[in-house]
Motif scaffolding. Sequence first.
Motif, PDB file in Angstrom:
ATOM      1  N   GLN A  74      13.550  35.395-101.862  1.00 33.10           N
ATOM      2  CA  GLN A  74      13.286  34.349-102.848  1.00 33.10           C
ATOM      3  C   GLN A  74      13.750  32.971-102.386  1.00 33.10           C
ATOM      4  O   GLN A  74      13.271  31.952-102.876  1.00 33.10           O
ATOM      5  N   ASN A  75      14.678  32.928-101.439  1.00 33.76           N
ATOM      6  CA  ASN A  75      15.253  31.663-100.971  1.00 33.76           C
ATOM      7  C   ASN A  75      15.224  31.591 -99.443  1.00 33.76           C
ATOM      8  O   ASN A  75      16.181  31.126 -98.823  1.00 33.76           O
ATOM      9  N   TYR A  76      14.140  32.027 -98.867  1.00 36.77           N
ATOM     10  CA  TYR A  76      14.110  32.191 -97.417  1.00 36.77           C
ATOM     11  C   TYR A  76      14.442  30.899 -96.671  1.00 36.77           C
ATOM     12  O   TYR A  76      15.137  30.930 -95.658  1.00 36.77           O
ATOM     13  N   GLU A  77      13.984  29.783 -97.157  1.00 33.91           N
ATOM     14  CA  GLU A  77      14.237  28.504 -96.471  1.00 33.91           C
ATOM     15  C   GLU A  77      15.731  28.233 -96.306  1.00 33.91           C
ATOM     16  O   GLU A  77      16.140  27.596 -95.332  1.00 33.91           O
ATOM     17  N   GLN A  78      16.542  28.721 -97.241  1.00 32.54           N
ATOM     18  CA  GLN A  78      17.996  28.532 -97.116  1.00 32.54           C
ATOM     19  C   GLN A  78      18.583  29.366 -95.979  1.00 32.54           C
ATOM     20  O   GLN A  78      19.660  29.057 -95.478  1.00 32.54           O
ATOM     21  N   TYR A  79      17.878  30.425 -95.585  1.00 33.13           N
ATOM     22  CA  TYR A  79      18.369  31.327 -94.543  1.00 33.13           C
ATOM     23  C   TYR A  79      17.792  31.017 -93.163  1.00 33.13           C
ATOM     24  O   TYR A  79      18.247  31.584 -92.166  1.00 33.13           O
ATOM     25  N   VAL A  80      16.829  30.131 -93.089  1.00 29.64           N
ATOM     26  CA  VAL A  80      16.228  29.767 -91.805  1.00 29.64           C
ATOM     27  C   VAL A  80      17.279  29.224 -90.828  1.00 29.64           C
ATOM     28  O   VAL A  80      17.308  29.637 -89.655  1.00 29.64           O
ATOM     29  N   PRO A  81      18.180  28.326 -91.238  1.00 29.79           N
ATOM     30  CA  PRO A  81      19.205  27.846 -90.296  1.00 29.79           C
ATOM     31  C   PRO A  81      20.080  28.987 -89.747  1.00 29.79           C
ATOM     32  O   PRO A  81      20.456  28.971 -88.579  1.00 29.79           O
ATOM     33  N   MET A  82      20.381  29.976 -90.576  1.00 31.78           N
ATOM     34  CA  MET A  82      21.163  31.134 -90.135  1.00 31.78           C
ATOM     35  C   MET A  82      20.407  31.874 -89.032  1.00 31.78           C
ATOM     36  O   MET A  82      20.971  32.200 -87.977  1.00 31.78           O
ATOM     37  N   ALA A  83      19.146  32.129 -89.263  1.00 32.84           N
ATOM     38  CA  ALA A  83      18.329  32.835 -88.281  1.00 32.84           C
ATOM     39  C   ALA A  83      18.211  32.022 -87.000  1.00 32.84           C
ATOM     40  O   ALA A  83      18.268  32.580 -85.893  1.00 32.84           O
ATOM     41  N   GLN A  84      18.088  30.731 -87.126  1.00 28.27           N
ATOM     42  CA  GLN A  84      17.977  29.874 -85.945  1.00 28.27           C
ATOM     43  C   GLN A  84      19.280  29.845 -85.147  1.00 28.27           C
ATOM     44  O   GLN A  84      19.259  29.846 -83.917  1.00 28.27           O
ATOM     45  N   ARG A  85      20.421  29.826 -85.837  1.00 26.79           N
ATOM     46  CA  ARG A  85      21.717  29.862 -85.149  1.00 26.79           C
ATOM     47  C   ARG A  85      21.870  31.145 -84.341  1.00 26.79           C
ATOM     48  O   ARG A  85      22.300  31.131 -83.186  1.00 26.79           O
ATOM     49  N   ALA A  86      21.528  32.256 -84.977  1.00 24.82           N
ATOM     50  CA  ALA A  86      21.641  33.543 -84.286  1.00 24.82           C
ATOM     51  C   ALA A  86      20.705  33.590 -83.077  1.00 24.82           C
ATOM     52  O   ALA A  86      21.079  34.078 -82.009  1.00 24.82           O
ATOM     53  N   ARG A  87      19.507  33.057 -83.220  1.00 26.33           N
ATOM     54  CA  ARG A  87      18.551  33.036 -82.113  1.00 26.33           C
ATOM     55  C   ARG A  87      19.091  32.208 -80.949  1.00 26.33           C
ATOM     56  O   ARG A  87      19.021  32.618 -79.786  1.00 26.33           O
ATOM     57  N   GLN A  88      19.661  31.065 -81.249  1.00 27.72           N
ATOM     58  CA  GLN A  88      20.213  30.220 -80.204  1.00 27.72           C
ATOM     59  C   GLN A  88      21.376  30.912 -79.470  1.00 27.72           C
ATOM     60  O   GLN A  88      21.520  30.780 -78.261  1.00 27.72           O
ATOM     61  N   LYS A  89      22.194  31.662 -80.214  1.00 24.25           N
ATOM     62  CA  LYS A  89      23.284  32.400 -79.570  1.00 24.25           C
ATOM     63  C   LYS A  89      22.735  33.425 -78.591  1.00 24.25           C
ATOM     64  O   LYS A  89      23.266  33.590 -77.492  1.00 24.25           O
ATOM     65  N   VAL A  90      21.678  34.122 -78.991  1.00 23.22           N
ATOM     66  CA  VAL A  90      21.076  35.107 -78.096  1.00 23.22           C
ATOM     67  C   VAL A  90      20.559  34.419 -76.844  1.00 23.22           C
ATOM     68  O   VAL A  90      20.831  34.858 -75.714  1.00 23.22           O
ATOM     69  N   LEU A  91      19.820  33.344 -77.013  1.00 21.66           N
ATOM     70  CA  LEU A  91      19.224  32.660 -75.871  1.00 21.66           C
ATOM     71  C   LEU A  91      20.270  32.039 -74.947  1.00 21.66           C
ATOM     72  O   LEU A  91      20.063  31.953 -73.732  1.00 21.66           O
ATOM     73  N   GLN A  92      21.398  31.608 -75.513  1.00 22.72           N
ATOM     74  CA  GLN A  92      22.438  30.974 -74.706  1.00 22.72           C
ATOM     75  C   GLN A  92      23.429  31.962 -74.098  1.00 22.72           C
ATOM     76  O   GLN A  92      23.942  31.732 -73.007  1.00 22.72           O
ATOM     77  N   HIS A  93      23.721  33.049 -74.819  1.00 18.81           N
ATOM     78  CA  HIS A  93      24.828  33.902 -74.406  1.00 18.81           C
ATOM     79  C   HIS A  93      24.481  35.357 -74.120  1.00 18.81           C
ATOM     80  O   HIS A  93      25.245  36.028 -73.428  1.00 18.81           O
ATOM     81  N   TYR A  94      23.408  35.877 -74.660  1.00 16.43           N
ATOM     82  CA  TYR A  94      23.193  37.322 -74.624  1.00 16.43           C
ATOM     83  C   TYR A  94      21.922  37.742 -73.893  1.00 16.43           C
ATOM     84  O   TYR A  94      21.341  38.760 -74.202  1.00 16.43           O
ATOM     85  N   THR A  95      21.542  36.982 -72.903  1.00 11.59           N
ATOM     86  CA  THR A  95      20.414  37.406 -72.080  1.00 11.59           C
ATOM     87  C   THR A  95      20.906  38.477 -71.108  1.00 11.59           C
ATOM     88  O   THR A  95      22.111  38.615 -70.859  1.00 11.59           O
ATOM     89  N   LEU A  96      19.983  39.210 -70.547  1.00  8.59           N
ATOM     90  CA  LEU A  96      20.356  40.225 -69.572  1.00  8.59           C
ATOM     91  C   LEU A  96      21.073  39.592 -68.389  1.00  8.59           C
ATOM     92  O   LEU A  96      22.093  40.114 -67.906  1.00  8.59           O
ATOM     93  N   GLU A  97      20.603  38.450 -67.947  1.00 12.94           N
ATOM     94  CA  GLU A  97      21.240  37.779 -66.814  1.00 12.94           C
ATOM     95  C   GLU A  97      22.691  37.432 -67.117  1.00 12.94           C
ATOM     96  O   GLU A  97      23.584  37.638 -66.305  1.00 12.94           O
ATOM     97  N   ARG A  98      22.950  36.905 -68.316  1.00 12.81           N
ATOM     98  CA  ARG A  98      24.313  36.533 -68.702  1.00 12.81           C
ATOM     99  C   ARG A  98      25.197  37.776 -68.791  1.00 12.81           C
ATOM    100  O   ARG A  98      26.348  37.766 -68.375  1.00 12.81           O
TER     101      ARG A  98
END
Length: 119
Positions: A74-98
């Motif tokens: 019902q309030n998905y737009e409020q959770y978009v920043p949360m999802a984006q933060r988690a995505r950025q952490k994966v891309l910056q810290h949790y790749t297979l190479e890292r």
Amino acid sequence: NRKRMHAGPGGCLENATLPQLKSRTLMPAAAGTVMLVYNDSSFNVIENLFVPGEDFVYFQDADDFEAKLRRILQNYEQYVPMAQRARQKVLQHYTLERWLETYVAPVIQQLGSAEATGT
């Protein structure tokens, strides 16, 4: 008292403790979706990777899951920043190479040093 790590039959690492890179944890975050995670009140590996309430939402039981899922939908737009933060952490810290650089390479180096010194 740490156990010595060594290569066993077939080159397998014995007595080596490496964190598990779980795709079921990282893929939703990498896809940019909101993670709704069961909190079983024991050791939650996800907390080694992400921050509760900032990167994902915990639920306690079936009723709590339903309530939080409804709130998110019902309030998905409020959770978009949360999802984006988690995505950025994966891309910056949790790749297979890292993961290989951070956890596997040091173990291999330690094994090489141990073999060179005969320990």
